[in-house]
Design a protein around this motif. Structure first.
Motif, PDB file in Angstrom:
ATOM      1  N   GLN A  79       0.805  -1.115   0.016  1.00  0.00           N
ATOM      2  CA  GLN A  79       0.141   0.126  -0.257  1.00  0.00           C
ATOM      3  C   GLN A  79       0.860   1.218  -0.113  1.00  0.00           C
ATOM      4  O   GLN A  79       1.476   1.433   1.147  1.00  0.00           O
ATOM      5  CB  GLN A  79      -0.928   0.066   1.277  1.00  0.00           C
ATOM      6  CG  GLN A  79      -1.948  -1.217   1.110  1.00  0.00           C
ATOM      7  CD  GLN A  79      -2.978  -1.174   0.228  1.00  0.00           C
ATOM      8  OE1 GLN A  79      -3.405  -0.117  -0.295  1.00  0.00           O
ATOM      9  NE2 GLN A  79      -3.161  -2.242  -0.468  1.00  0.00           N
ATOM     10  N   LEU A  80       0.902   1.975  -1.104  1.00  0.00           N
ATOM     11  CA  LEU A  80       1.768   3.085  -1.145  1.00  0.00           C
ATOM     12  C   LEU A  80       0.835   4.288  -1.777  1.00  0.00           C
ATOM     13  O   LEU A  80      -0.044   4.368  -2.364  1.00  0.00           O
ATOM     14  CB  LEU A  80       2.620   2.929  -2.321  1.00  0.00           C
ATOM     15  CG  LEU A  80       3.658   1.818  -1.809  1.00  0.00           C
ATOM     16  CD1 LEU A  80       4.487   1.462  -3.172  1.00  0.00           C
ATOM     17  CD2 LEU A  80       4.862   2.142  -0.768  1.00  0.00           C
ATOM     18  N   THR A  81       1.385   5.571  -1.359  1.00  0.00           N
ATOM     19  CA  THR A  81       0.699   6.756  -1.782  1.00  0.00           C
ATOM     20  C   THR A  81       1.357   6.961  -2.913  1.00  0.00           C
ATOM     21  O   THR A  81       2.527   6.504  -3.490  1.00  0.00           O
ATOM     22  CB  THR A  81       1.103   7.955  -0.607  1.00  0.00           C
ATOM     23  OG1 THR A  81       2.480   8.119  -0.593  1.00  0.00           O
ATOM     24  CG2 THR A  81       0.500   7.638   0.749  1.00  0.00           C
ATOM     25  N   GLN A  82       0.664   8.033  -3.818  1.00  0.00           N
ATOM     26  CA  GLN A  82       1.370   8.482  -5.021  1.00  0.00           C
ATOM     27  C   GLN A  82       2.705   9.203  -5.009  1.00  0.00           C
ATOM     28  O   GLN A  82       3.555   8.740  -5.587  1.00  0.00           O
ATOM     29  CB  GLN A  82       0.515   9.616  -5.647  1.00  0.00           C
ATOM     30  CG  GLN A  82      -0.730   9.047  -6.653  1.00  0.00           C
ATOM     31  CD  GLN A  82      -1.506  10.022  -7.260  1.00  0.00           C
ATOM     32  OE1 GLN A  82      -2.127  10.861  -6.552  1.00  0.00           O
ATOM     33  NE2 GLN A  82      -1.551  10.052  -8.403  1.00  0.00           N
ATOM     34  N   VAL A  85       5.332   6.289  -4.500  1.00  0.00           N
ATOM     35  CA  VAL A  85       5.594   5.789  -5.848  1.00  0.00           C
ATOM     36  C   VAL A  85       6.611   6.507  -6.813  1.00  0.00           C
ATOM     37  O   VAL A  85       7.372   5.860  -7.208  1.00  0.00           O
ATOM     38  CB  VAL A  85       4.173   5.161  -6.548  1.00  0.00           C
ATOM     39  CG1 VAL A  85       4.268   4.828  -7.974  1.00  0.00           C
ATOM     40  CG2 VAL A  85       3.348   4.225  -5.957  1.00  0.00           C
ATOM     41  N   TYR A  86       5.979   7.820  -6.813  1.00  0.00           N
ATOM     42  CA  TYR A  86       6.923   8.811  -7.381  1.00  0.00           C
ATOM     43  C   TYR A  86       8.377   8.585  -7.137  1.00  0.00           C
ATOM     44  O   TYR A  86       9.343   8.471  -7.690  1.00  0.00           O
ATOM     45  CB  TYR A  86       6.425   9.902  -7.299  1.00  0.00           C
ATOM     46  CG  TYR A  86       7.009  11.204  -8.073  1.00  0.00           C
ATOM     47  CD1 TYR A  86       6.779  11.446  -9.416  1.00  0.00           C
ATOM     48  CD2 TYR A  86       7.998  11.782  -7.313  1.00  0.00           C
ATOM     49  CE1 TYR A  86       7.466  12.593 -10.029  1.00  0.00           C
ATOM     50  CE2 TYR A  86       8.941  12.862  -8.028  1.00  0.00           C
ATOM     51  CZ  TYR A  86       8.655  13.118  -9.217  1.00  0.00           C
ATOM     52  OH  TYR A  86       9.116  14.289 -10.008  1.00  0.00           O
ATOM     53  N   ASP A  87       8.574   8.633  -5.825  1.00  0.00           N
ATOM     54  CA  ASP A  87       9.896   8.793  -5.109  1.00  0.00           C
ATOM     55  C   ASP A  87      10.708   7.359  -5.477  1.00  0.00           C
ATOM     56  O   ASP A  87      11.912   7.417  -5.737  1.00  0.00           O
ATOM     57  CB  ASP A  87       9.831   9.064  -3.813  1.00  0.00           C
ATOM     58  CG  ASP A  87       9.365  10.679  -3.322  1.00  0.00           C
ATOM     59  OD1 ASP A  87       9.321  11.328  -4.286  1.00  0.00           O
ATOM     60  OD2 ASP A  87       9.081  10.800  -2.047  1.00  0.00           O
ATOM     61  N   LEU A  88       9.909   6.330  -5.303  1.00  0.00           N
ATOM     62  CA  LEU A  88      10.570   4.880  -5.540  1.00  0.00           C
ATOM     63  C   LEU A  88      11.017   4.966  -7.067  1.00  0.00           C
ATOM     64  O   LEU A  88      12.318   4.411  -7.433  1.00  0.00           O
ATOM     65  CB  LEU A  88       9.558   3.794  -5.320  1.00  0.00           C
ATOM     66  CG  LEU A  88       9.206   3.690  -3.902  1.00  0.00           C
ATOM     67  CD1 LEU A  88       8.308   2.360  -4.060  1.00  0.00           C
ATOM     68  CD2 LEU A  88      10.417   2.906  -3.318  1.00  0.00           C
ATOM     69  N   LYS A 124      -5.175   3.954 -11.599  1.00  0.00           N
ATOM     70  CA  LYS A 124      -5.033   5.221 -12.388  1.00  0.00           C
ATOM     71  C   LYS A 124      -4.035   5.956 -11.510  1.00  0.00           C
ATOM     72  O   LYS A 124      -2.901   6.490 -12.180  1.00  0.00           O
ATOM     73  CB  LYS A 124      -6.382   5.834 -12.757  1.00  0.00           C
ATOM     74  CG  LYS A 124      -6.093   7.055 -13.658  1.00  0.00           C
ATOM     75  CD  LYS A 124      -7.291   7.632 -14.101  1.00  0.00           C
ATOM     76  CE  LYS A 124      -7.081   8.978 -14.669  1.00  0.00           C
ATOM     77  NZ  LYS A 124      -8.368   9.596 -15.414  1.00  0.00           N
ATOM     78  N   LYS A 125      -3.886   6.185 -10.374  1.00  0.00           N
ATOM     79  CA  LYS A 125      -3.240   6.995  -9.605  1.00  0.00           C
ATOM     80  C   LYS A 125      -1.764   6.400  -9.529  1.00  0.00           C
ATOM     81  O   LYS A 125      -0.889   7.204  -9.572  1.00  0.00           O
ATOM     82  CB  LYS A 125      -3.908   7.027  -8.115  1.00  0.00           C
ATOM     83  CG  LYS A 125      -5.132   7.810  -7.869  1.00  0.00           C
ATOM     84  CD  LYS A 125      -5.452   7.933  -6.679  1.00  0.00           C
ATOM     85  CE  LYS A 125      -6.883   8.896  -6.429  1.00  0.00           C
ATOM     86  NZ  LYS A 125      -7.305   9.188  -5.167  1.00  0.00           N
ATOM     87  N   ARG A 132       4.635  10.308 -14.226  1.00  0.00           N
ATOM     88  CA  ARG A 132       5.039  11.678 -13.884  1.00  0.00           C
ATOM     89  C   ARG A 132       6.576  11.566 -13.510  1.00  0.00           C
ATOM     90  O   ARG A 132       7.174  12.356 -13.868  1.00  0.00           O
ATOM     91  CB  ARG A 132       4.347  12.227 -12.733  1.00  0.00           C
ATOM     92  CG  ARG A 132       2.889  12.760 -13.240  1.00  0.00           C
ATOM     93  CD  ARG A 132       2.117  13.559 -12.057  1.00  0.00           C
ATOM     94  NE  ARG A 132       1.762  13.117 -10.803  1.00  0.00           N
ATOM     95  CZ  ARG A 132       2.701  12.899  -9.736  1.00  0.00           C
ATOM     96  NH1 ARG A 132       3.908  13.543  -9.485  1.00  0.00           N
ATOM     97  NH2 ARG A 132       2.229  12.088  -8.841  1.00  0.00           N
ATOM     98  N   ALA A 133       6.990  10.690 -12.911  1.00  0.00           N
ATOM     99  CA  ALA A 133       8.337  10.397 -12.576  1.00  0.00           C
ATOM    100  C   ALA A 133       9.324  10.075 -13.815  1.00  0.00           C
ATOM    101  O   ALA A 133      10.279  10.743 -13.833  1.00  0.00           O
ATOM    102  CB  ALA A 133       8.394   9.126 -11.715  1.00  0.00           C
ATOM    103  N   VAL A 134       8.742   9.242 -14.690  1.00  0.00           N
ATOM    104  CA  VAL A 134       9.656   9.229 -15.802  1.00  0.00           C
ATOM    105  C   VAL A 134       9.666  10.397 -16.650  1.00  0.00           C
ATOM    106  O   VAL A 134      10.681  10.718 -17.235  1.00  0.00           O
ATOM    107  CB  VAL A 134       8.900   7.886 -16.816  1.00  0.00           C
ATOM    108  CG1 VAL A 134       9.724   7.951 -18.214  1.00  0.00           C
ATOM    109  CG2 VAL A 134       8.780   6.668 -16.061  1.00  0.00           C
TER     110      VAL A 134
END
Length: 260
Positions: A79-82, A85-88, A124-125, A132-134
């Motif tokens: 369970q991860l926040t957006q 996920v972005y930071d990972l 979707k999130k 966005r990270a890419v």
């Protein structure tokens, strides 16, 4: 009209004293390598070695970031926040890019691994956070995602080049999701069945999703799992068999174009 396809494989998954896969031999029979970035598998030495192998064999280099779950090989959901996920994604892509730059090479694509990949296909999130990270770290890279998935749509929304990925050795559900690995028929072991599925997806644009059901699917890149016990055999035969059928086997970057 010539049909083009990229063959990719998840590689660089050895770490420490543990060796996984036969990267050196598989690399000779693929066009794109998805290199583990140290969270679900891989380590700095393996990342460096695998990039060097890819450069020697003119194979496109891709980042293969996963969940921080070495024990579960990144195949267990978290369970991860957006933001998490972005930071990972930024962290792992950045780590691989350091070695890529040191070798004078270029990051060709990004493909999330395992549970993160499957979560992004439907959520979707999560898909948006990855895209966005890419876009922030490597906007010229192609984002690989499950064919027709939320991840592919999120990549397009960010202005990224995207590749619809299909799987040679996995079975499909009617919604075009992959059959869970807990199911006894999730992984295809017989090469004749593998190449039949691949040719159907690549040349006819369909895949069997039930006993008597075929579903339309777009195929830009085919995945062979590096940890599959027959990965080398599958890669060798598939490259040859596709070429004999008149399919151009080449890096995705050689034919992928932006679409509206």
């Amino acid at each position: 009209m010539t049909v083009h396809i990229d063959i990719n494989c998840d590689l660089g998954e050895s770490f420490g004293a543990y060796k996984l896969g036969n990267d050196e031999e598989v690399m000779k029979h693929i066009t794109s390598a998805n290199i583990a970035c140290g969270f679900h598998a891989g380590d700095p030495r393996t990342m460096h070695t695998t990039i060097d192998l890819a450069c020697r064999h003119n194979v496109a280099i891709g980042a293969h970031p996963g969940l921080p779950d070495l024990n579960g090989f990144g195949r267990r959901e978290m369970q991860l926040t957006q933001r998490e996920v972005y930071d990972l994604m930024v962290y792992q892509i950045g780590a691989l890019q350091g070695f890529i730059k040191a070798e004078g090479a270029t990051l060709h694509h990004v493909k999330p691994h395992g549970a993160l990949y499957n979560m992004a296909a439907k959520d979707k999130k999560i898909a948006e956070a990855i895209a966005r990270a890419v876009a922030a770290v490597s906007p010229e890279a192609i984002l690989y995602g499950l064919s027709g998935s939320e991840l592919v749509q999120a990549g397009k929304a960010q202005g990224l080049l995207t590749a619809n990925e299909v799987f040679a050795d996995r079975t499909y559900e009617p919604d075009l999701s992959l059959t869970p690995r807990t199911h006894p028929n999730a992984v295809i072991q017989d090469y004749d069945l593998v190449i039949m599925q691949v040719l159907g997806m690549v040349t006819d644009g369909v895949v069997r999703t039930g006993i008597h059901q075929e579903t339309s699917i777009q195929a830009d890149t085919i995945c062979i799992h590096g940890d599959h016990e027959r990965a080398l055999s599958f890669a060798k035969r598939m490259f040859t068999d596709l070429s004999l059928k008149g399919v151009s086997v080449t890096k995705a970057g050689n034919f992928i174009q932006r679409t509206p």
